[in-house]
Design a protein around this motif. Structure first.
Motif, PDB file in Angstrom:
ATOM      1  N   GLN A 239       0.804  -1.205   0.000  1.00  4.68           N
ATOM      2  CA  GLN A 239       0.000   0.000   0.000  1.00  4.68           C
ATOM      3  C   GLN A 239       0.853   1.279   0.000  1.00  4.68           C
ATOM      4  N   ILE A 240       2.147   1.114   0.150  1.00  4.50           N
ATOM      5  CA  ILE A 240       3.053   2.258   0.256  1.00  4.50           C
ATOM      6  C   ILE A 240       3.550   2.642  -1.125  1.00  4.50           C
ATOM      7  N   ALA A 241       3.525   3.942  -1.417  1.00  3.61           N
ATOM      8  CA  ALA A 241       4.069   4.438  -2.675  1.00  3.61           C
ATOM      9  C   ALA A 241       5.577   4.678  -2.547  1.00  3.61           C
ATOM     10  N   TYR A 242       5.965   5.413  -1.517  1.00  2.00           N
ATOM     11  CA  TYR A 242       7.396   5.659  -1.319  1.00  2.00           C
ATOM     12  C   TYR A 242       7.639   6.211   0.078  1.00  2.00           C
ATOM     13  N   PHE A 243       8.890   6.066   0.548  1.00  2.00           N
ATOM     14  CA  PHE A 243       9.371   6.700   1.767  1.00  2.00           C
ATOM     15  C   PHE A 243      10.237   7.883   1.350  1.00  2.00           C
ATOM     16  N   HIS A 244      10.204   8.937   2.132  1.00  2.00           N
ATOM     17  CA  HIS A 244      11.055  10.084   1.800  1.00  2.00           C
ATOM     18  C   HIS A 244      11.380  10.851   3.076  1.00  2.00           C
ATOM     19  N   LEU A 245      12.366  11.689   2.985  1.00  2.00           N
ATOM     20  CA  LEU A 245      12.813  12.494   4.119  1.00  2.00           C
ATOM     21  C   LEU A 245      12.491  13.955   3.844  1.00  2.00           C
ATOM     22  N   LYS A 246      11.772  14.576   4.811  1.00  2.00           N
ATOM     23  CA  LYS A 246      11.518  16.005   4.729  1.00  2.00           C
ATOM     24  C   LYS A 246      12.575  16.764   5.524  1.00  2.00           C
TER      25      LYS A 246
END
Length: 342
Positions: A239-246
């Motif tokens: 269900q996850i599109a992507y992980f990212h760092l803000k």
């Protein structure tokens, strides 16, 4: 008043039953305690009047009998201790109420008919008949209560039998469905076995791909806890599109996540490297602060000097990735295509 209404609405206070019991009791009091025979007493006006007075008096006596039995049956403690209950019932309804009723009868006879029953020869017989009438009424209610309980049990048994039949039908339906699923799974299992036999012919060439598939399938079934707003929710990896760092994510030791349904949240991990090590077959790094889930990719293409990766999901999000990441992703997809062809 509420208690009396409840009493008369129950089977204890059925009016025609009370009238019938009062009539039987008054007949016994009137005709059994007289010197004349029953048939000769019926034609006597005096005994007719006595019968009517006895009917009123017995009616006034039987209603309290029925009410007391109704109240005693409602107490849970007395229902569990029948000896105590029947002792109380005997004392109230045979001794106390019998004596009161007999005293009222004597008083009425003395005032209305001018006859002192206590000076007659039938004092003992009067008392015995009145006691017998009260005991008869109590036996009637005990018998009727037992019949009510038996009828309830029979009805309950029928309901339970019907419920069991329904459950049996449900079980049979579930068994039928499970058998169909078992046959389906057996077919699928046979297909997998046949495929495995074909793969064994090229074991050396496909062993690495097979291990990779197994690892990927294992990763697909796993879940991760995502904090969406103020709520923690378990989300499947697919269900996850992507992980990212803000900006500031490194200080909070949280990694931001984007779901295919458009929602955003955070996971309790301090770096993308840990996520990449945990699910190496599903995610690839598309830059320093971006980790894309491979199964979420719909397409990839070039647009001028930009390298675009289009994702599945509600937003159909388009991500710009470095050229190196674009080429590496293209190579990975080609490798998966070869695995599928094998």
């Amino acid at each position: 008043m509420i208690t009396l209404k409840s009493f008369f609405r129950s089977w204890y206070g059925t009016l025609w039953i009370i009238l019938l019991l009062a009539a039987i009791s008054s007949c016994m009091v009137t005709f059994y305690t007289t010197e004349e025979s029953l048939f000769s007493s019926i034609t006597m006006k005096k005994h007719g009047l006595i019968f009517l007075f006895s009917l009123v008096l017995m009616l006034l006596a039987i209603v309290p009998v029925a009410f007391v039995i109704y109240k005693l049956d409602s107490y849970k403690f007395l229902g569990q201790n029948e000896i105590v209950r029947y002792l109380i019932q005997f004392a109230l309804l045979v001794l106390v109420l019998g004596a009161v009723a007999l005293r009222i009868v004597y008083k009425v006879y003395l005032e209305v008919f001018g006859q002192d029953l206590q000076k007659g020869d039938y004092f003992e017989r009067d008392f015995v008949v009145v006691m017998f009438c009260f005991i008869m009424v109590q036996f009637y209610y005990a018998f009727r209560k037992e019949r009510k309980i038996n009828n309830y049990k029979k009805k309950r048994v029928k309901v339970m039998q019907k419920w069991l039949l329904q459950k049996d039908e449900q079980i049979r339906a579930v068994e039928k469905k499970s058998n169909e699923l078992r046959m389906q799974y057996e077919q699928e299992l046979n297909e997998l076995r046949n495929r495995k036999q074909r793969l064994r012919a090229n074991h050396d060439r496909l062993s690495s791909d097979e291990n990779r598939l197994k690892a990927c399938l294992k990763e697909v079934t796993q879940q991760i806890e995502v904090m969406i707003g103020a709520v923690n929710e378990w989300v499947r990896i697919t269900q996850i599109a992507y992980f990212h760092l803000k900006e500031g994510s490194a200080r909070s030791k949280l990694v931001d996540v984007r779901l295919l349904d458009g929602r955003e949240g955070t996971v309790d991990m301090d770096s993308l490297a840990k996520i990449e090590r945990q699910w190496p077959n599903l995610f690839f790094r598309a830059g320093r602060g971006l980790l894309i889930q491979q199964l979420a990719i719909k397409d990839q293409y070039k647009e001028g000097n930009d390298y675009i990766v289009q994702l599945l999901g509600i937003d159909q999000e388009q991500l710009k990735v470095p050229a190196e990441a674009y080429d590496r992703l293209l190579k990975i997809r080609e490798e998966w295509a070869l695995v599928n062809e094998r």
